[in-house]
Design a protein around this motif. Structure first.
Motif, PDB file in Angstrom:
ATOM      1  N   MET A  27       0.826  -1.190   0.000  1.00  0.00           N
ATOM      2  CA  MET A  27       0.000   0.000   0.000  1.00  0.00           C
ATOM      3  C   MET A  27       0.866   1.248   0.000  1.00  0.00           C
ATOM      4  O   MET A  27       2.025   1.203   0.361  1.00  0.00           O
ATOM      5  N   LYS A  28       0.250   2.332  -0.357  1.00  0.00           N
ATOM      6  CA  LYS A  28       0.969   3.597  -0.444  1.00  0.00           C
ATOM      7  C   LYS A  28       1.088   4.288   0.905  1.00  0.00           C
ATOM      8  O   LYS A  28       0.364   3.989   1.845  1.00  0.00           O
ATOM      9  N   THR A  29       1.999   5.252   0.943  1.00  0.00           N
ATOM     10  CA  THR A  29       2.174   6.121   2.100  1.00  0.00           C
ATOM     11  C   THR A  29       1.806   7.535   1.674  1.00  0.00           C
ATOM     12  O   THR A  29       2.220   7.989   0.608  1.00  0.00           O
ATOM     13  N   LEU A  30       1.040   8.226   2.489  1.00  0.00           N
ATOM     14  CA  LEU A  30       0.669   9.606   2.222  1.00  0.00           C
ATOM     15  C   LEU A  30       1.581  10.507   3.025  1.00  0.00           C
ATOM     16  O   LEU A  30       1.701  10.352   4.243  1.00  0.00           O
ATOM     17  N   ILE A  31       2.249  11.433   2.340  1.00  0.00           N
ATOM     18  CA  ILE A  31       3.137  12.384   2.997  1.00  0.00           C
ATOM     19  C   ILE A  31       2.552  13.772   2.797  1.00  0.00           C
ATOM     20  O   ILE A  31       2.376  14.221   1.663  1.00  0.00           O
ATOM     21  N   LEU A  32       2.245  14.423   3.902  1.00  0.00           N
ATOM     22  CA  LEU A  32       1.666  15.758   3.879  1.00  0.00           C
ATOM     23  C   LEU A  32       2.651  16.742   4.501  1.00  0.00           C
ATOM     24  O   LEU A  32       3.428  16.375   5.388  1.00  0.00           O
ATOM     25  N   TYR A  33       2.605  17.998   4.059  1.00  0.00           N
ATOM     26  CA  TYR A  33       3.468  19.013   4.649  1.00  0.00           C
ATOM     27  C   TYR A  33       2.725  20.343   4.714  1.00  0.00           C
ATOM     28  O   TYR A  33       1.844  20.613   3.904  1.00  0.00           O
ATOM     29  N   GLY A  34       3.064  21.140   5.707  1.00  0.00           N
ATOM     30  CA  GLY A  34       2.444  22.444   5.859  1.00  0.00           C
ATOM     31  C   GLY A  34       2.904  23.110   7.137  1.00  0.00           C
ATOM     32  O   GLY A  34       3.632  22.542   7.940  1.00  0.00           O
ATOM     33  N   PHE A  35       2.458  24.351   7.310  1.00  0.00           N
ATOM     34  CA  PHE A  35       2.868  25.131   8.484  1.00  0.00           C
ATOM     35  C   PHE A  35       2.345  24.519   9.777  1.00  0.00           C
ATOM     36  O   PHE A  35       3.061  24.363  10.740  1.00  0.00           O
ATOM     37  N   GLY A  36       1.082  24.160   9.790  1.00  0.00           N
ATOM     38  CA  GLY A  36       0.484  23.567  10.981  1.00  0.00           C
ATOM     39  C   GLY A  36      -0.652  22.640  10.588  1.00  0.00           C
ATOM     40  O   GLY A  36      -1.111  22.645   9.453  1.00  0.00           O
ATOM     41  N   ILE A  37      -1.113  21.865  11.542  1.00  0.00           N
ATOM     42  CA  ILE A  37      -2.202  20.925  11.274  1.00  0.00           C
ATOM     43  C   ILE A  37      -3.329  21.202  12.267  1.00  0.00           C
ATOM     44  O   ILE A  37      -3.086  21.421  13.449  1.00  0.00           O
ATOM     45  N   GLY A  38      -4.547  21.200  11.741  1.00  0.00           N
ATOM     46  CA  GLY A  38      -5.701  21.487  12.578  1.00  0.00           C
ATOM     47  C   GLY A  38      -6.763  20.412  12.477  1.00  0.00           C
ATOM     48  O   GLY A  38      -6.581  19.375  11.841  1.00  0.00           O
ATOM     49  N   VAL A  39      -7.884  20.677  13.105  1.00  0.00           N
ATOM     50  CA  VAL A  39      -8.991  19.728  13.162  1.00  0.00           C
ATOM     51  C   VAL A  39      -9.503  19.401  11.760  1.00  0.00           C
ATOM     52  O   VAL A  39      -9.791  18.239  11.453  1.00  0.00           O
ATOM     53  N   ILE A  40      -9.609  20.391  10.896  1.00  0.00           N
ATOM     54  CA  ILE A  40     -10.101  20.167   9.533  1.00  0.00           C
ATOM     55  C   ILE A  40      -9.173  19.219   8.772  1.00  0.00           C
ATOM     56  O   ILE A  40      -9.627  18.335   8.048  1.00  0.00           O
ATOM     57  N   ASP A  41      -7.880  19.393   8.951  1.00  0.00           N
ATOM     58  CA  ASP A  41      -6.909  18.517   8.292  1.00  0.00           C
ATOM     59  C   ASP A  41      -7.032  17.080   8.806  1.00  0.00           C
ATOM     60  O   ASP A  41      -6.952  16.128   8.030  1.00  0.00           O
ATOM     61  N   ILE A  42      -7.227  16.915  10.085  1.00  0.00           N
ATOM     62  CA  ILE A  42      -7.336  15.583  10.675  1.00  0.00           C
ATOM     63  C   ILE A  42      -8.598  14.885  10.184  1.00  0.00           C
ATOM     64  O   ILE A  42      -8.586  13.686   9.898  1.00  0.00           O
TER      65      ILE A  42
END
Length: 91
Positions: A1-16
């Motif tokens: 299976m694949k791996t998802l790699i995300l990047y950004g300044f911060g992570i919030g409830v909407i992202d989760i």
């Protein structure tokens, strides 16, 4: 299976919430951020299995490097991922 790699300044409830929606499609989710999650977001991440949060100032560089190391991976910006991208849509 694949791996998802995300990047950004911060992570919030909407992202989760967006990660939860696509979690079944990926073996592992790795998130590179420069600011650690706070409050409700932190609690929600602890409940998820297979999600790794890495705090670094050079989140894009580190995420890109990791994506090259992992053969089957998807690299995405948190700003263009899931519900956050829909919220920024001007239409």
């Amino acid at each position: 299976m694949k791996t998802l790699i995300l990047y950004g300044f911060g992570i919030g409830v909407i992202d989760i919430r967006s990660i939860k929606k696509v979690r079944k499609q990926y073996e592992k989710v790795i998130v590179y951020v420069s600011k650690s999650p706070q409050g409700k977001a932190k609690e929600m991440i602890e409940e998820l299995d297979g999600v790794e949060i890495i705090e670094t100032l050079n989140f894009y560089k580190e995420a890109k490097k990791r994506a090259k190391e992992i053969q089957e991976s998807d690299l995405k910006d948190l700003g263009d991922f899931g519900d956050r991208a829909m919220m920024r849509d001007p239409c």
